[in-house]
Write a protein that holds these residues in place. Structure first.
Motif, short mmCIF file in Angstrom:
data_model
loop_
_atom_site.label_atom_id
_atom_site.label_comp_id
_atom_site.label_asym_id
_atom_site.label_seq_id
_atom_site.Cartn_x
_atom_site.Cartn_y
_atom_site.Cartn_z
N PRO A 1 -30.33 30.56 -29.45
CA PRO A 1 -31.49 29.77 -29.02
C PRO A 1 -31.05 28.54 -28.25
CG PRO A 1 -31.06 29.40 -31.34
CD PRO A 1 -30.12 30.50 -30.92
N TYR A 2 -31.93 28.04 -27.40
CA TYR A 2 -31.59 26.85 -26.63
C TYR A 2 -31.29 25.66 -27.53
CZ TYR A 2 -32.67 28.92 -22.10
OH TYR A 2 -32.64 29.71 -20.98
N ALA A 3 -31.91 25.62 -28.71
CA ALA A 3 -31.66 24.52 -29.64
C ALA A 3 -30.22 24.48 -30.11
CB ALA A 3 -32.61 24.62 -30.84
N ALA A 4 -29.50 25.62 -30.00
CA ALA A 4 -28.11 25.68 -30.45
C ALA A 4 -27.12 25.44 -29.32
CB ALA A 4 -27.83 27.03 -31.10
N ILE A 5 -27.61 25.16 -28.10
CA ILE A 5 -26.74 24.96 -26.94
C ILE A 5 -26.74 23.48 -26.56
CG2 ILE A 5 -26.29 25.58 -24.54
CD1 ILE A 5 -25.92 27.91 -26.36
N ASN A 6 -25.56 22.91 -26.45
CA ASN A 6 -25.41 21.54 -25.95
C ASN A 6 -24.73 21.60 -24.59
OD1 ASN A 6 -26.41 20.10 -28.30
ND2 ASN A 6 -24.54 20.78 -29.33
N ALA A 7 -25.34 20.95 -23.61
CA ALA A 7 -24.79 20.91 -22.25
C ALA A 7 -24.31 19.51 -21.93
CB ALA A 7 -25.84 21.37 -21.24
N HIS A 8 -23.04 19.38 -21.57
CA HIS A 8 -22.46 18.10 -21.21
C HIS A 8 -21.91 18.19 -19.79
CE1 HIS A 8 -22.54 17.20 -25.55
NE2 HIS A 8 -22.02 18.41 -25.71
N VAL A 9 -22.02 17.12 -19.05
CA VAL A 9 -21.51 17.08 -17.68
C VAL A 9 -20.69 15.82 -17.50
CG1 VAL A 9 -23.54 15.91 -16.72
CG2 VAL A 9 -22.11 17.36 -15.24
N GLN A 10 -19.61 15.93 -16.74
CA GLN A 10 -18.75 14.79 -16.47
C GLN A 10 -18.04 15.01 -15.15
OE1 GLN A 10 -16.19 15.25 -19.97
NE2 GLN A 10 -14.50 15.87 -18.64
N PRO A 11 -17.66 13.94 -14.45
CA PRO A 11 -16.90 14.11 -13.21
C PRO A 11 -15.50 14.62 -13.51
CG PRO A 11 -17.07 11.79 -13.80
CD PRO A 11 -17.95 12.53 -14.75
N GLN A 12 -14.96 15.43 -12.62
CA GLN A 12 -13.66 16.04 -12.83
C GLN A 12 -12.81 15.85 -11.57
OE1 GLN A 12 -12.40 17.38 -15.48
NE2 GLN A 12 -10.56 18.39 -14.70
N ARG B 1 -33.38 20.17 -21.32
CA ARG B 1 -34.83 20.14 -21.37
C ARG B 1 -35.39 21.41 -22.04
NH1 ARG B 1 -35.93 19.87 -16.20
NH2 ARG B 1 -35.76 17.61 -16.04
N MET B 2 -34.63 22.51 -21.98
CA MET B 2 -35.09 23.77 -22.59
C MET B 2 -34.93 23.76 -24.11
SD MET B 2 -36.14 25.87 -20.17
CE MET B 2 -36.03 27.48 -20.94
N ARG B 3 -34.23 22.81 -24.68
CA ARG B 3 -33.97 22.79 -26.11
C ARG B 3 -35.26 22.63 -26.91
NH1 ARG B 3 -28.95 21.54 -28.05
NH2 ARG B 3 -29.83 20.17 -29.63
#
Length: 348
Positions: free
Chosen positions: A260-271, A346-348
């Motif tokens: 489920p989307y509630a179990a997904i964490n999305a993180h973004v960072q510069p690389q 936002r889908m969480r």
């Protein structure tokens, strides 16, 4: 909504149609079709929850959890930590969903028509010249078996998405990550820290090594899923992530799992990445270094053909979950990675 594509789906010789009375299926040739229904899968996603109507009962999974792949050691002593997390086949819950059961079953089925084609061709060669008659007579059998294979390897799903989930999914499919042109996407497979001065010297002064493979993104969805919506998808070598309106599908080879989307964490960072290949033109170059760099950052003149390398700025998207999910993707456009992370959260 913009993510809807069609109300009639085809899987092999079968055509599925969505009507106010439910799902109908017909089979035949143009001008002559026999129909029955309703059949197939129908999923309604609305603000009050998800309603699922299927044609196959769930099958409990007896496989237990296993840890991810152990670190590997390169010949130069660099320890590479795999960024694959828990194997996909062990992310499956104790009672996996009906949809994933059907997708896994369809994905495991093998194509039979190429074997029949090869057998007919071999017999035709052995029995020549009479084998020509056998080859001509075998064409209808090959065509029939191919249609049967297509039907057996297809899972038909009609989605109806309403209310807030529809608005969120509309923003997701129309987000910068899947509409904007991003020149390159990579799946980061492993990472290893560089500790010794020699390891850093021969790797352009970098602090770590990344093993990666070229990826892609599209709106196609899993190859075995025949559906009426656009499915945002991220693809790597043998590994993909599919974002459905009510869940996230993860594929590794022919193995599938859903979360489920509630179990997904999305993180973004510069690389910051020292690029040894031709750099993408849509990523900014933030500096340069040398393939063999000395401690001060200048070129080590003891090495011949010591070329200058660009330092590119990418965007890194990391997907994690409480069950051990770990997937890392680099995008040549950092704003695309940020847009995807925002849409996912936002889908969480």
């Amino acid at each position: 909504m913009g993510f809807y594509l069609r109300t009639s789906l085809k899987a092999g010789p079968f055509r599925f149609n969505l009507s106010p009375s439910g799902l109908g299926v017909s089979a035949g040739i143009p001008g002559f079709r026999v129909g029955t229904g309703p059949r197939g899968n129908y999923i309604r996603v609305a603000g009050l929850g998800t309603t699922y109507f299927g044609s196959q009962a769930p099958v409990p999974s007896s496989r237990g959890w296993q840890p991810s792949a152990p670190p590997s050691v390169r010949p130069d002593g660099v320890i590479m930590r795999e960024l694959s997390g828990t194997p996909v086949q062990h992310l499956v819950a104790v009672h996996p969903s009906d949809l994933v059961n059907q997708i896994r079953t369809a994905a495991q089925r093998r194509w039979m028509w190429p074997w029949l084609t090869a057998a007919i061709a071999l017999l035709a060669l052995v029995t020549a010249p009479y084998g020509l008659i056998l080859a001509v007579a075998g064409v209808p059998a090959v065509l029939w078996l191919r249609q049967r294979d297509l039907a057996r390897r297809s899972v038909v799903v009609f989605y109806q998405v309403d209310d807030t989930p529809a608005a969120n999914y509309e923003r997701f499919t129309g987000s910068g990550g899947f509409v904007s042109r991003v020149q390159r996407v990579w799946h980061a497979e492993a990472e290893g820290a560089l500790h010794t001065p020699y390891q850093q010297k021969v790797n352009a002064g970098a602090g770590s090594l990344i093993r990666r493979s070229l990826g892609s993104l599209d709106l196609a969805g899993p190859p075995v899923l025949v559906t009426n919506i656009a499915v945002p998808s991220l693809h790597g070598t043998g590994r993909s992530v599919y974002f459905l309106p009510d869940r996230v599908l993860i594929r590794h080879g022919r193995h599938y799992a859903d979360l489920p989307y509630a179990a997904i964490n999305a993180h973004v960072q510069p690389q910051r990445f020292i690029e040894t290949e031709t750099p993408p033109t849509d990523a900014p170059c933030v500096g340069t270094t040398w393939q063999y760099a000395n401690k001060s950052g200048g070129p080590d003149r003891r090495f011949k053909n010591n070329r200058q390398l660009p330092i590119m700025l990418y965007g890194r998207l990391t997907l994690t979950g409480p069950q051990g999910l770990l997937m890392v993707w680099d995008f040549s456009r950092a704003d695309v990675a940020a847009s995807l992370a925002e849409s996912l959260n936002r889908m969480r």
